[in-house]
Design an enzyme around this catalytic site. Sequence first.
Site, PDB file in Angstrom:
ATOM      1  N   SER A  98       0.892  -1.171   0.000  1.00 47.00           N
ATOM      2  CA  SER A  98       0.000   0.000   0.000  1.00 47.00           C
ATOM      3  C   SER A  98       0.925   1.214   0.000  1.00 47.00           C
ATOM      4  CB  SER A  98      -0.893   0.016   1.239  1.00 47.00           C
ATOM      5  OG  SER A  98      -1.701  -1.124   1.280  1.00 47.00           O
ATOM      6  N   LYS A 173      -6.264   3.004  -2.694  1.00 49.12           N
ATOM      7  CA  LYS A 173      -6.092   2.187  -1.486  1.00 49.12           C
ATOM      8  C   LYS A 173      -6.017   3.071  -0.245  1.00 49.12           C
ATOM      9  CE  LYS A 173      -4.970  -1.064   1.369  1.00 49.12           C
ATOM     10  NZ  LYS A 173      -5.907  -2.073   1.798  1.00 49.12           N
ATOM     11  N   LYS A 242       0.152   5.090   8.362  1.00 49.59           N
ATOM     12  CA  LYS A 242       0.823   5.439   7.102  1.00 49.59           C
ATOM     13  C   LYS A 242      -0.189   5.667   5.969  1.00 49.59           C
ATOM     14  CE  LYS A 242       1.683   1.897   4.863  1.00 49.59           C
ATOM     15  NZ  LYS A 242       1.050   1.009   3.900  1.00 49.59           N
TER      16      LYS A 242
HETATM   17  P1  NDP Z   1       4.185  -6.764   8.005  1.00 48.78           P
HETATM   18  O1  NDP Z   1       4.717  -5.709   8.888  1.00 48.78           O
HETATM   19  O2  NDP Z   1       3.473  -7.924   8.602  1.00 48.78           O
HETATM   20  O3  NDP Z   1       5.360  -7.378   7.075  1.00 48.78           O
HETATM   21  C1  NDP Z   1       6.243  -6.536   6.407  1.00 48.78           C
HETATM   22  C2  NDP Z   1       7.125  -7.329   5.470  1.00 48.78           C
HETATM   23  O4  NDP Z   1       8.019  -6.430   4.824  1.00 48.78           O
HETATM   24  C3  NDP Z   1       7.984  -8.381   6.167  1.00 48.78           C
HETATM   25  O5  NDP Z   1       8.231  -9.426   5.261  1.00 48.78           O
HETATM   26  C4  NDP Z   1       9.266  -7.586   6.445  1.00 48.78           C
HETATM   27  O6  NDP Z   1      10.413  -8.404   6.548  1.00 48.78           O
HETATM   28  C5  NDP Z   1       9.375  -6.779   5.182  1.00 48.78           C
HETATM   29  N1  NDP Z   1      10.127  -5.554   5.373  1.00 48.78           N
HETATM   30  C6  NDP Z   1       9.908  -4.565   6.266  1.00 48.78           C
HETATM   31  N2  NDP Z   1      10.776  -3.549   6.081  1.00 48.78           N
HETATM   32  C7  NDP Z   1      11.572  -3.923   5.038  1.00 48.78           C
HETATM   33  C8  NDP Z   1      12.668  -3.314   4.381  1.00 48.78           C
HETATM   34  N3  NDP Z   1      13.094  -2.088   4.730  1.00 48.78           N
HETATM   35  N4  NDP Z   1      13.259  -3.984   3.371  1.00 48.78           N
HETATM   36  C9  NDP Z   1      12.836  -5.200   3.003  1.00 48.78           C
HETATM   37  N5  NDP Z   1      11.801  -5.843   3.587  1.00 48.78           N
HETATM   38  C10 NDP Z   1      11.180  -5.202   4.596  1.00 48.78           C
HETATM   39  O7  NDP Z   1       3.250  -6.009   6.951  1.00 48.78           O
HETATM   40  P2  NDP Z   1       1.976  -6.572   6.155  1.00 48.78           P
HETATM   41  O8  NDP Z   1       2.329  -7.836   5.479  1.00 48.78           O
HETATM   42  O9  NDP Z   1       0.772  -6.501   7.031  1.00 48.78           O
HETATM   43  O10 NDP Z   1       1.790  -5.381   5.083  1.00 48.78           O
HETATM   44  C11 NDP Z   1       2.568  -5.281   3.898  1.00 48.78           C
HETATM   45  C12 NDP Z   1       1.894  -4.221   3.010  1.00 48.78           C
HETATM   46  O11 NDP Z   1       0.565  -4.647   2.702  1.00 48.78           O
HETATM   47  C13 NDP Z   1       1.756  -2.851   3.713  1.00 48.78           C
HETATM   48  O12 NDP Z   1       1.925  -1.813   2.790  1.00 48.78           O
HETATM   49  C14 NDP Z   1       0.325  -2.879   4.249  1.00 48.78           C
HETATM   50  O13 NDP Z   1      -0.176  -1.576   4.422  1.00 48.78           O
HETATM   51  C15 NDP Z   1      -0.375  -3.675   3.154  1.00 48.78           C
HETATM   52  N6  NDP Z   1      -1.607  -4.363   3.552  1.00 48.78           N
HETATM   53  C16 NDP Z   1      -1.680  -5.163   4.677  1.00 48.78           C
HETATM   54  C17 NDP Z   1      -2.868  -5.789   5.017  1.00 48.78           C
HETATM   55  C18 NDP Z   1      -3.013  -6.680   6.229  1.00 48.78           C
HETATM   56  O14 NDP Z   1      -4.146  -7.114   6.516  1.00 48.78           O
HETATM   57  N7  NDP Z   1      -1.951  -7.004   6.963  1.00 48.78           N
HETATM   58  C19 NDP Z   1      -4.075  -5.617   4.193  1.00 48.78           C
HETATM   59  C20 NDP Z   1      -3.865  -4.842   2.989  1.00 48.78           C
HETATM   60  C21 NDP Z   1      -2.691  -4.224   2.713  1.00 48.78           C
HETATM   61  P3  NDP Z   1      10.893  -9.044   7.940  1.00 48.78           P
HETATM   62  O15 NDP Z   1      10.277 -10.412   7.987  1.00 48.78           O
HETATM   63  O16 NDP Z   1      12.364  -9.059   7.822  1.00 48.78           O
HETATM   64  O17 NDP Z   1      10.409  -8.128   9.054  1.00 48.78           O
END
Ligand code: NDP
Length: 300
Positions: A98, A173, A242
Amino acid sequence: MTTVAFLGLGAIGRPMAARLAAASDIELAVWNRTADRARSFSAEHRARHAATPADAARGAAVVITCLPISADVERLLDGPDGLLAGFSKGAALVDCTSGDPATSRRIASRLAEHGVGFLDAPVSGGTIGAEQGTLTVMVGGDAALLDRVRPVLSAFGKKIVHCGDVGAGDALKAVNNALLAVHVWSTGEGLAALEKLGVKADVALDVINASSGRSNASMNLFPERVLTRAFPRTFRLALLDKDIGIAAGVARDQKVPAPLLQLAADLFRIAHNALGEEADHVEAVKLVEQWAGVRIGDTK
Ligand code: NDP
C-alpha cells in the site's frame, strides 16, 4: 509455466505467496529480509528460497513486492544484490505494497530505463482474503501490462481493477483505508457514549447494523474484535497510520480541502505513538475508551 518472484513474506505477503506457490502453472521464488522466514516458507511450500532480491528477480517474468512502504521497495532496486541487477528486459514489477503515488511514479520511471514494466497494485481484503484468494487488487499503470500479469494476480485476487495511471492504485487504497479509520474511530466514539448512557454495545450494534450507520467496522470489526476483547493482530496500526497520511497527502496535492481526513490522520498518529509498532489497527479503539473513561461492551 510463468516464473514469479515474491518479496516480503509479512502478515499479508505470506498468504499471498502461498496462493502463488499452490498454482500449478507458476514457478515461484521467494525472498524476505529476515531470511529464516523465506527458508521456512520454502520448506512448507513449492518455492525456491532466493538469497537476495537480485537472485529472486533473475529469470522471473513477474516480480511481486509487498513491503510496508514504497520507499522500502525503492531501496531494493540498487546495488549488486538489488532487483535491477537481476531483472530481465521485458519483466514486470508488480508492487502490492500500500504505497504512495509519488514514489511509485519514481520507481516506474527508473524501471522503464531498464525495459522493465511497473504496476502499483495494492490489495484489500485482509489476511483472510489473502488466504482464500479473494483479495481486491487496485492497479495503476499500463492496462496492457495488467492484462499480461492478470493470470498471476488472480492466484490471490478475485476482483482486479485497473484504476488509472501509475499511482492511481496507491491513491485509491489510501482513501479506502482512511475511510476504514474514520469508521473505526467514529464507531468507537458513538459506542462509548452509548455505553455511558447504559445502552449495551451488542444492542447498539444490532440496531446500527440494520440501519444507515453500518460499516465493515460495525458489522465485523466491533463484534468480532472489540466486544470479544480478542484484538487479533492482522493489520498493524502503524500501517494504517501510514495509509491515512498518504490519503491526506493526496487530498493536499489535489488542493482538496479534507479536514476530516487530516483529523483522522492525526488521531491515528496519536494512537500509533501511544500503542506502539505491533498494535493492531482496531486497538485504536482502546484510546477512544481511555479518553471516554469507559470500556465498550462492559454494560451487561
Ligand atoms: P508486516 O509488517 O506484517 O510485514 C512486512 C514485510 O516487509 C515483512 O516481510 C518484512 O520483513 C518486510 N520488510 C519490512 N521492512 C523492510 C525493508 N526495509 N526492506 C525489506 N523488507 C522489509 O506487513 P503486512 O504484510 O501486514 O503489510 C505489507 C503491506 O501490505 C503494507 O503496505 C500494508 O499496508 C499492506 N496491507 C496489509 C494488510 C493486512 O491485513 N496485513 C491488508 C492490505 C494491505 P521481515 O520479515 O524481515 O520483518
